[in-house]
Design an enzyme around this catalytic site. Structure first.
Site, PDB file in Angstrom:
ATOM      1  N   ARG A  30       5.710   3.092   5.474  1.00  0.00           N
ATOM      2  CA  ARG A  30       5.339   2.645   4.133  1.00  0.00           C
ATOM      3  C   ARG A  30       3.849   2.338   4.106  1.00  0.00           C
ATOM      4  NH1 ARG A  30      10.181  -1.801   3.119  1.00  0.00           N
ATOM      5  NH2 ARG A  30      11.940  -0.363   3.381  1.00  0.00           N
ATOM      6  N   ASP A  67       0.711   0.350   1.691  1.00  0.00           N
ATOM      7  CA  ASP A  67       0.443  -0.594   0.604  1.00  0.00           C
ATOM      8  C   ASP A  67      -0.212   0.122  -0.568  1.00  0.00           C
ATOM      9  OD1 ASP A  67       1.300  -2.613   2.286  1.00  0.00           O
ATOM     10  OD2 ASP A  67      -0.731  -3.165   2.923  1.00  0.00           O
ATOM     11  N   ARG A 108      -4.627  -4.292   8.298  1.00  0.00           N
ATOM     12  CA  ARG A 108      -5.626  -4.909   7.426  1.00  0.00           C
ATOM     13  C   ARG A 108      -5.989  -6.319   7.909  1.00  0.00           C
ATOM     14  NH1 ARG A 108      -3.200  -4.309   1.573  1.00  0.00           N
ATOM     15  NH2 ARG A 108      -5.051  -5.571   1.069  1.00  0.00           N
TER      16      ARG A 108
END
Length: 288
Positions: A74, A76, A221
């Site tokens: 997945r 973001d 991140r």
């Protein structure tokens, strides 16, 4: 039809027609996308544009039946990919070129299917992936880039790159990444094995290249955010050790923006013989 085992054919019998055989096929695809306009990979509630749903709608038109796409991972909102691997099952009989050219002619210009390959039922884009690899690209220059808007993270302050490179190495190996995942992370456990985590200076670009057996929500991140704080002189390299020891998200620093993050590779057993493309992003033009 859609729930039958993928390794089997089914015989369908109409009321006034002879029996005929329908075979379920599985295809793997490699997808490149700019995530700027999307709320991430995964399909969400109605009215929220996702990459998965956008691609499924196009493939469903070509197949003339509902298509469900399963991705290797997945991403973001705002995150990009140079080679996201996914798979889908279908009873539709189309040549590979038909799938490829048909999809790319109908997909938005910021999404492109790079390749398609017929697979057997043992392949699964998510569960068969042994590792995933990301690159995070920082443009370190006093002036902001116009042509790479939302495709890199711009840092205008000078950075201590040597310290950042040293700190990046601390993430290699097996660790509890509790401090480096988002509060909304749904993973059952935070331990991950990072095969490599290296920061590379390439002209004005700083590229964090990281590969692991899996990633937590916001993990890359948050790692990049900590490295940037060290590069700006807020902390010493040893601060990474303290963050690991805390096992608390509040002990770590900022979450870096999604703009510079790219899903670049998923690693599968060699028997699947998936195409190997340049890691990218293509405009970066750096050694692999």
């Amino acid at each position: 039809i859609y729930n039958m085992p993928h390794s089997m054919s089914a015989v369908l019998i109409g009321m006034n027609s002879p029996a005929f055989e329908v075979t379920m096929q599985r295809f793997a695809v490699g997808i490149e996308f700019c995530g700027m306009q999307y709320r991430g990979w995964q399909t969400q509630q109605a009215g929220v544009v996702s990459l998965q749903e956008t691609i499924e709608q196009v493939l469903s038109k070509i197949a003339n039946e509902p298509i469900v796409l399963h991705g290797a991972g997945r991403t973001d909102a705002g995150v990009h990919a140079t080679n996201m691997v996914a798979h889908f099952d279908t009873t539709a009989m189309r040549p590979l070129r038909g799938w490829l050219m048909g999809a790319n002619s109908q997909l938005p210009k910021d999404i492109a299917i790079q390749w398609i390959k017929e697979m057997d039922a043992s392949f699964h884009a998510r569960f068969k992936a042994k590792a995933r690899r990301y690159r995070y690209v920082v443009y370190n220059n006093p002036m902001r880039p116009a042509l790479l808007h939302k495709q890199v993270t711009h840092i205008y302050q000078p950075l201590d790159v040597t310290k950042m490179m040293e700190a990046a190495k601390k993430f290699e190996g097996t660790h509890n990444f509790e401090s480096f995942r988002a509060a909304a992370c749904q993973s059952n456990q935070p331990v991950r094995h990072v095969k490599h985590c290296r920061l590379i200076q390439h002209g004005c670009y700083l590229v964090l290249d990281i590969q692991a057996d899996g990633f937590l929500h916001h993990m890359v991140r948050n790692i990049m955010g900590c490295l940037l704080e060290i590069g700006q002189g807020m902390y010493e390299v040893e601060h990474i050790d303290a963050i690991f020891a805390a096992q608390d998200r509040s002990a770590a620093g900022i979450t870096a923006p999604p703009d510079g993050l790219y899903f670049i590779h998923a690693d599968y057993p060699s028997e699947f013989e998936l195409p190997h493309l340049p890691l990218g992003p293509h405009w970066l033009n750096m050694p692999e």
